[in-house]
Design a protein around this motif. Structure first.
Motif, PDB file in Angstrom:
ATOM      1  N   THR A   2       0.829  -1.201   0.000  1.00 42.97           N
ATOM      2  CA  THR A   2       0.000   0.000   0.000  1.00 42.97           C
ATOM      3  C   THR A   2       0.868   1.259   0.000  1.00 42.97           C
ATOM      4  O   THR A   2       0.505   2.284  -0.590  1.00 42.97           O
ATOM      5  CB  THR A   2      -0.936  -0.010   1.225  1.00 42.97           C
ATOM      6  OG1 THR A   2      -1.747  -1.195   1.180  1.00 42.97           O
ATOM      7  CG2 THR A   2      -1.842   1.202   1.231  1.00 42.97           C
ATOM      8  N   LEU A   3       2.039   1.193   0.626  1.00 37.15           N
ATOM      9  CA  LEU A   3       2.973   2.317   0.608  1.00 37.15           C
ATOM     10  C   LEU A   3       3.486   2.560  -0.817  1.00 37.15           C
ATOM     11  O   LEU A   3       3.605   3.705  -1.263  1.00 37.15           O
ATOM     12  CB  LEU A   3       4.131   2.036   1.553  1.00 37.15           C
ATOM     13  CG  LEU A   3       5.126   3.166   1.820  1.00 37.15           C
ATOM     14  CD1 LEU A   3       4.440   4.361   2.467  1.00 37.15           C
ATOM     15  CD2 LEU A   3       6.271   2.670   2.693  1.00 37.15           C
ATOM     16  N   LEU A   4       3.767   1.471  -1.537  1.00 34.07           N
ATOM     17  CA  LEU A   4       4.180   1.611  -2.933  1.00 34.07           C
ATOM     18  C   LEU A   4       3.051   2.210  -3.771  1.00 34.07           C
ATOM     19  O   LEU A   4       3.276   3.080  -4.613  1.00 34.07           O
ATOM     20  CB  LEU A   4       4.607   0.252  -3.499  1.00 34.07           C
ATOM     21  CG  LEU A   4       4.993   0.211  -4.983  1.00 34.07           C
ATOM     22  CD1 LEU A   4       6.124   1.186  -5.283  1.00 34.07           C
ATOM     23  CD2 LEU A   4       5.378  -1.213  -5.387  1.00 34.07           C
ATOM     24  N   ALA A   5       1.822   1.753  -3.519  1.00 31.81           N
ATOM     25  CA  ALA A   5       0.682   2.322  -4.239  1.00 31.81           C
ATOM     26  C   ALA A   5       0.539   3.813  -3.948  1.00 31.81           C
ATOM     27  O   ALA A   5       0.230   4.610  -4.844  1.00 31.81           O
ATOM     28  CB  ALA A   5      -0.598   1.578  -3.859  1.00 31.81           C
ATOM     29  N   ALA A   6       0.778   4.217  -2.706  1.00 34.38           N
ATOM     30  CA  ALA A   6       0.673   5.630  -2.340  1.00 34.38           C
ATOM     31  C   ALA A   6       1.718   6.470  -3.081  1.00 34.38           C
ATOM     32  O   ALA A   6       1.417   7.563  -3.573  1.00 34.38           O
ATOM     33  CB  ALA A   6       0.835   5.795  -0.830  1.00 34.38           C
ATOM     34  N   SER A   7       2.943   5.965  -3.167  1.00 28.50           N
ATOM     35  CA  SER A   7       3.992   6.726  -3.861  1.00 28.50           C
ATOM     36  C   SER A   7       3.695   6.807  -5.356  1.00 28.50           C
ATOM     37  O   SER A   7       3.942   7.851  -5.986  1.00 28.50           O
ATOM     38  CB  SER A   7       5.359   6.089  -3.609  1.00 28.50           C
ATOM     39  OG  SER A   7       5.423   4.784  -4.144  1.00 28.50           O
ATOM     40  N   LEU A   8       3.150   5.745  -5.939  1.00 24.59           N
ATOM     41  CA  LEU A   8       2.796   5.778  -7.363  1.00 24.59           C
ATOM     42  C   LEU A   8       1.614   6.711  -7.611  1.00 24.59           C
ATOM     43  O   LEU A   8       1.568   7.423  -8.620  1.00 24.59           O
ATOM     44  CB  LEU A   8       2.480   4.364  -7.844  1.00 24.59           C
ATOM     45  CG  LEU A   8       3.682   3.409  -7.928  1.00 24.59           C
ATOM     46  CD1 LEU A   8       3.211   1.963  -8.084  1.00 24.59           C
ATOM     47  CD2 LEU A   8       4.597   3.801  -9.081  1.00 24.59           C
ATOM     48  N   ALA A   9       0.633   6.702  -6.700  1.00 21.20           N
ATOM     49  CA  ALA A   9      -0.492   7.628  -6.837  1.00 21.20           C
ATOM     50  C   ALA A   9      -0.009   9.067  -6.750  1.00 21.20           C
ATOM     51  O   ALA A   9      -0.500   9.953  -7.466  1.00 21.20           O
ATOM     52  CB  ALA A   9      -1.524   7.341  -5.745  1.00 21.20           C
ATOM     53  N   ASP A  10       0.984   9.315  -5.881  1.00 17.83           N
ATOM     54  CA  ASP A  10       1.553  10.654  -5.767  1.00 17.83           C
ATOM     55  C   ASP A  10       2.263  11.046  -7.066  1.00 17.83           C
ATOM     56  O   ASP A  10       2.162  12.191  -7.521  1.00 17.83           O
ATOM     57  CB  ASP A  10       2.533  10.682  -4.594  1.00 17.83           C
ATOM     58  CG  ASP A  10       2.977  12.085  -4.230  1.00 17.83           C
ATOM     59  OD1 ASP A  10       2.129  12.887  -3.809  1.00 17.83           O
ATOM     60  OD2 ASP A  10       4.178  12.377  -4.389  1.00 17.83           O
ATOM     61  N   LEU A  11       2.956  10.103  -7.658  1.00 21.78           N
ATOM     62  CA  LEU A  11       3.658  10.359  -8.917  1.00 21.78           C
ATOM     63  C   LEU A  11       2.687  10.634 -10.059  1.00 21.78           C
ATOM     64  O   LEU A  11       2.880  11.556 -10.856  1.00 21.78           O
ATOM     65  CB  LEU A  11       4.547   9.156  -9.261  1.00 21.78           C
ATOM     66  CG  LEU A  11       5.239   9.172 -10.622  1.00 21.78           C
ATOM     67  CD1 LEU A  11       6.263  10.298 -10.699  1.00 21.78           C
ATOM     68  CD2 LEU A  11       5.909   7.822 -10.890  1.00 21.78           C
TER      69      LEU A  11
END
Length: 401
Positions: A16-25
């Motif tokens: 979920t942390l990876l998903a958050a960083s990708l959503a931010d990108l």
């Protein structure tokens, strides 16, 4: 080539942390809406929702994904992997996303046979695997190159055996894919078996630091809590050459016969050295010396030091960790015709930025053909180069060699 770096060395990796960083990108979570609906609609799932919030951590603007999940109605009858595949189908996931998800859940099933995984709602685990895959596909990263820095791993939780490093399940997953990790101190680190399994499958290469590239953007994801971990992803166009690291071993030889030096070089090559060469020099008391240099990978360095000392009797070896930039290289076997006969010849192709900068036929194959035909090697080499040039002209591609 488009490059994505998962910079997990600072804050660790969790799905979920990876998903958050990708959503931010990417600037939003719209690609996740069908997934959230599909999870909530699954007959074995409970209530499920996801929202994105902006959060500032240590002065960095980040995106945090908040998961609101109730207790599932029941465990999936056919297992979490099968439930993830059903949800992927209901969410309209592509074959590439579904296949990657299958491999991750296969890895998790394998580690669960050896170690007990931490408890948690299965719906959150499915989201933590499928969500980053959907965002990677939405950003066009699944078709490019993904690399990562060594993931930081959290310490083993209190109340479990007092190990100093990662938990047994995470260590098992890392070892199966030969992925190095880091153990930072005094900073928050996120980590989960699902996140590590996902990282191990996504990262084509684990590099010590963010490699040289022309950056196009970065995304920052944060976890929850008062002192959350932060994960960064960086995207851009990579340099025409690949960053690599080698180790140089070097020693001076002033009292060894040439035959023994040659034998030592043969043994070093046979043991896996990338290259071995001699440089003449002047040593102490103006004595002529031969400087023997060995280029090797970091993994083989200590083994080759022992071999070098054993074969030469040298009392010391200088060791240098050296960065280098290298062209992309690949090998293929082509059928070539020399003087009316056909031979298989291995050809090494070098590329920089997708452009072919050189093609070189393997010496041993040309040598064998020359011996069998009873003709000079130089004539066979010229015929091979001519056939490679003909192949280049037929391809009509953008080639520089």
């Amino acid at each position: 080539m488009k490059l994505l770096v998962i910079d997990a060395a600072a804050g660790g990796i969790e799905g979920t942390l990876l998903a958050a960083s990708l959503a931010d990108l990417l600037g939003g979570t719209a690609p996740l809406d069908p997934l959230v609906s599909a999870i909530a609609a699954h007959p074995d799932a409970g209530p499920f929702a996801c929202s994105a919030e902006s959060a500032r951590v240590s002065g960095i603007a980040t995106t945090c994904l908040r998961i609101d999940a109730g207790a599932p109605a029941s465990a999936p009858v056919d297992g979490i992997g099968a439930a993830a595949r059903e949800i992927a189908g209901a969410a309209g996931c592509s074959g590439a996303v579904t296949d990657l998800s299958d491999t991750v859940f296969s890895d998790l099933a394998a580690v669960a046979q050896v170690y007990a995984l931490p408890p948690g709602y299965w719906t959150e685990t499915v989201f933590s695997v499928l969500a980053p895959l959907l965002l990677l596909e939405a950003g066009g990263f699944l078709g490019g190159r993904i690399v990562g820095t060594p993931p930081a791993v959290p310490a083993v939780p209190a109340g479990t055996p007092p190990f100093s490093g990662p938990s047994p399940d995470i260590l098992w997953l890392l070892s199966k894919r030969s992925v190095p990790f880091s153990s930072p101190e005094n900073r928050p680190v996120a980590g989960s078996a699902a996140g590590i399994a996902l990282f191990c499958r996504l990262a084509e290469e684990v590099v010590p630091r963010v490699p040289p590239l022309t950056p196009a953007g970065a995304g920052y994801g944060s976890g929850s809590g008062p002192d959350p971990a932060v994960l960064r992803v960086v995207t851009g166009e990579r340099y025409a050459f690949i960053e690599d690291h080698v180790v140089l071993l070097e020693t001076n030889l002033d009292d060894l016969p040439g035959e023994e030096i040659g034998y030592a070089m043969e043994r070093l090559f046979a043991a896996g050295a990338v290259d071995v060469f001699l440089t003449p020099g002047i040593g102490k008391k103006n004595r002529p010396v031969q400087v023997l240099t060995v280029i090797t990978s970091p993994a083989d360095a200590h083994r080759l030091v022992a071999l070098l000392m054993e074969e030469t009797g040298t009392l010391g070896v200088r060791i240098r960790d050296t960065p280098r930039l290298v062209a992309e290289r690949e090998k293929e076997t082509l059928m070539m015709t020399f003087f009316g006969r056909t031979f298989p010849v291995r050809v090494k192709t070098s590329r920089a930025g997708g452009v072919v900068i050189g093609k070189k036929p393997e010496y041993e194959d040309l040598r064998n053909a020359a011996i069998e035909l009873g003709v000079p090697l130089r004539k066979v080499r010229r015929l091979a180069q001519a056939q490679l040039q003909d192949a280049k002209a037929d391809a009509g591609g953008r080639q520089a060699w």
